[in-house]
Every structure is written in C-alpha cells, then in structure tokens.
Design a protein around this motif. Sequence first.
Motif, short mmCIF file in Angstrom:
data_model
loop_
_atom_site.label_atom_id
_atom_site.label_comp_id
_atom_site.label_asym_id
_atom_site.label_seq_id
_atom_site.Cartn_x
_atom_site.Cartn_y
_atom_site.Cartn_z
N ASP A 1 -2.51 -10.16 33.14
CA ASP A 1 -3.15 -8.85 32.96
C ASP A 1 -3.80 -8.39 31.87
OD1 ASP A 1 -1.22 -8.41 34.97
OD2 ASP A 1 0.43 -7.33 33.85
N ASN A 2 -3.68 -9.23 30.76
CA ASN A 2 -4.88 -8.86 29.67
C ASN A 2 -6.42 -9.29 30.28
OD1 ASN A 2 -3.05 -7.85 27.60
ND2 ASN A 2 -2.42 -9.91 27.38
N LYS B 1 -7.19 -9.47 33.39
CA LYS B 1 -7.88 -8.45 34.15
C LYS B 1 -8.30 -7.33 33.74
CE LYS B 1 -6.19 -5.94 38.31
NZ LYS B 1 -6.72 -4.48 38.14
N THR B 2 -7.63 -6.64 32.66
CA THR B 2 -8.03 -5.44 31.75
C THR B 2 -9.24 -5.76 31.16
OG1 THR B 2 -5.68 -4.98 31.30
CG2 THR B 2 -7.52 -4.27 29.92
N PHE C 1 -11.68 -8.07 32.29
CA PHE C 1 -12.81 -8.13 33.10
C PHE C 1 -13.12 -6.90 33.76
CE2 PHE C 1 -11.29 -12.53 33.75
CZ PHE C 1 -12.07 -13.27 32.71
N ASP C 2 -11.86 -5.85 34.12
CA ASP C 2 -12.07 -4.44 34.42
C ASP C 2 -13.03 -3.34 33.33
OD1 ASP C 2 -11.36 -5.29 36.97
OD2 ASP C 2 -9.16 -4.69 36.31
N MET C 3 -13.18 -4.16 32.10
CA MET C 3 -13.75 -2.88 31.28
C MET C 3 -15.03 -2.35 31.80
SD MET C 3 -13.30 -4.54 27.26
CE MET C 3 -11.42 -4.65 26.65
N PRO C 4 -15.36 -0.94 31.77
CA PRO C 4 -16.51 -0.55 32.25
C PRO C 4 -17.78 -1.17 31.69
CG PRO C 4 -15.14 1.29 31.24
CD PRO C 4 -14.58 -0.14 30.73
N PHE D 1 -18.12 -4.58 30.45
CA PHE D 1 -17.98 -5.89 30.62
C PHE D 1 -19.12 -6.63 31.06
CE2 PHE D 1 -16.56 -10.13 32.41
CZ PHE D 1 -16.22 -10.73 31.24
N ASN D 2 -19.39 -6.32 32.28
CA ASN D 2 -20.59 -7.02 33.01
C ASN D 2 -21.86 -6.78 32.36
OD1 ASN D 2 -19.04 -7.76 35.10
ND2 ASN D 2 -19.55 -5.75 36.50
N TYR E 1 -13.40 -2.26 21.25
CA TYR E 1 -12.03 -2.04 21.96
C TYR E 1 -10.90 -1.95 20.82
CZ TYR E 1 -8.20 -2.38 25.17
OH TYR E 1 -6.91 -2.41 25.72
#
Length: 330
Positions: free
Chosen positions: A83-84, A86-87, A89-92, A94-95, A287
């Motif tokens: 889950d960490n 996933k969190t 990679f889902d950060m706004p 991150f890309n 973060y």
Amino acid sequence: MRGTADSSQFIEKALTFWLNYSLSKQVKGMNKLYRQKWLIAFALPGFLFFLVFSYFPMYGIVISFQDFDVFKGVFRSDFVGFDNFKTLFDMPDFNNALRNTILISALKLILLFPATVVFALLINEISTGWFRKFVQTTSYLPYFVSWVIAAGIWYKLLSIDGGVVNDLLVSLGILKEPFHFMADKDAFYPIILFTEAWKNMGFSAIIFIASLSAIDVQQYEAAKMDGANRFRQIWHISLPGIKNTIVLMFILNASNLLRAGQDQMWTMSNVTVQQQAEILDTLVLRYLKDMGLMGYSIGTAMGIFQAFIGLVLFIVCNYLAKAAKSDSIL
C-alpha cells in the motif's frame, strides 16, 4: 579377519592424515592472519562502520510494508503490504519528480562525468609541481563546503541586488539590467550543472589522477622518442591506462540515476522553479514535513524503490561492461 584389520589400519591412517592436514592448514591460516594483523587492524574500523550503519539498519526495510507507528515500533506496527508503494506512485507530483530526477542525473552523467575525466587529464599534464598542487587543492576544496553554505554563496553571487555576476555583466554591457538567474526556469538546470561541477568535480577527479600516476613513465618517454605529441600521448597512453577506472566509476555513477542530489536540489530551489527542481528525494521530504512521524513508511518505500532501480542499473551496466570486454565490478 585380516581384511578387517587392513581396513581398520587404512581408516586410522586416513583419519591421522586428515587431522594432520587440517591442523597444518589451521596453523598456516593463523600465521597468515598474524602476518596481516596490521592490515586487519586498519580494515576493522571500516568493516564495523558498514556493519553498524549499513547492514544492521536493513531490518528497517520492513517499515516500507507497514503502517509504521513510532510508538508501536517495527515489530508491532500493522502490516499493509504494498500500500505504501501504491501511495508513493499515486502522489500528484510523482511523475514530474521522477522525470526531473532522471533528467538531472542523466545530464550530470553525460556532461559532468566526461568533464571530470578531462579535468584529471589536464591536471596530469601540468608539469610545474607547485602550480599543479595549487590547482588540485583549490579544485577540491569546495567539496568540503556544505550545500547549505554553497547555495547561500551562489544566491548572493547571482542576486539582482548587488550580486557580483549581475554587476559584472551589466558593467560589460552584456546585460541591460540585472537578471534574476535563480528565478528563471530556463537558467535553473545550467546553474545546477555548473554548481555541481564547481563543488564536486575536483574531488571526483582524485581517483582518476591516482590512476594516472600509476602509469609507467617509460611509456611516455618511449612515445616522445617516437615523435608523439601531448595529445597522442593522452589518447594512446593516458586514456587506455585509466580505462578500467573510467568503466568502474561510470557503473557506480549510472547506478545512482534516481539520486539527483537531495542536498543540492533542496537548497538551490525556490518556489519559482519548484516545478523544475522537484526530485524524488525532495518530494518525499516535503511529504514527511506534512505527515510528521507518520510518514516514515513512505520514505522507506521510496528508498527501496530507488535501491531496486539502482541495483538493476548496476547489473545492466556491469553486464554491458563485460560484453564490451572491459573491466567490471562483479
């Protein structure tokens, strides 16, 4: 009966031989350790340092798979699987941070790594002893200045209010008015590369200078007798002489592609250029500032992600070095 006695004697002789051989090997091993006692004594502090600060903390890897709570500790925090990650990679951002990290690291590798090798070759060509020591010493002194101080120096030098660089450019007529270098998005990456070279190039060149000093001087003397000029000597003697060192250092630098320099980017950036300056390390740091003690799991997950990619790059570059029939680490 006679066959049984012969078998017993054979077994007894075999055991005696094995015991004597084992004892002789142990004695030889102890003698070898005793002869190398000072080498072991000098290596022991470094071994203990890596053992305590690099290997023992590895148990903390499990934090990346937990909803870590500093009050519960590592062994009592709740397990959350991936889950960490996933969190993370889902950060706004991150890309954007990943793209900036790869871009900055690639620029440093492509531009500054060859520049460091060339700088070492140039220093090696200086024949005047005192001047060579002066250049080498002054070039690696900035390495010992922290990025906090270095960033403050360059902010002041490039300032629009009394900055030396702006004053000089305006007085020479190159600029009509002071230019805000540190707030310009197009100038940010060149400044990052320049300050990185200013701070670290001299120190990074030391290993190449050491490799150049190990080349036999007679090779240069023979080349001079054959009419080879300085450039030919560098191309045919100096570069082949440090080829293995170049390959090894390139592998190590390439494996750090996801580490663009947290200290530099954190201190040299500002709100105006944050979109260009945000890298993976600074993203997680921001973060953690927002989450406080509860953000350790995300930070550890980022470390695991960077380490995994670094390991893959290390293996790939090492394989390519072997395929090219050059030196390698593994």
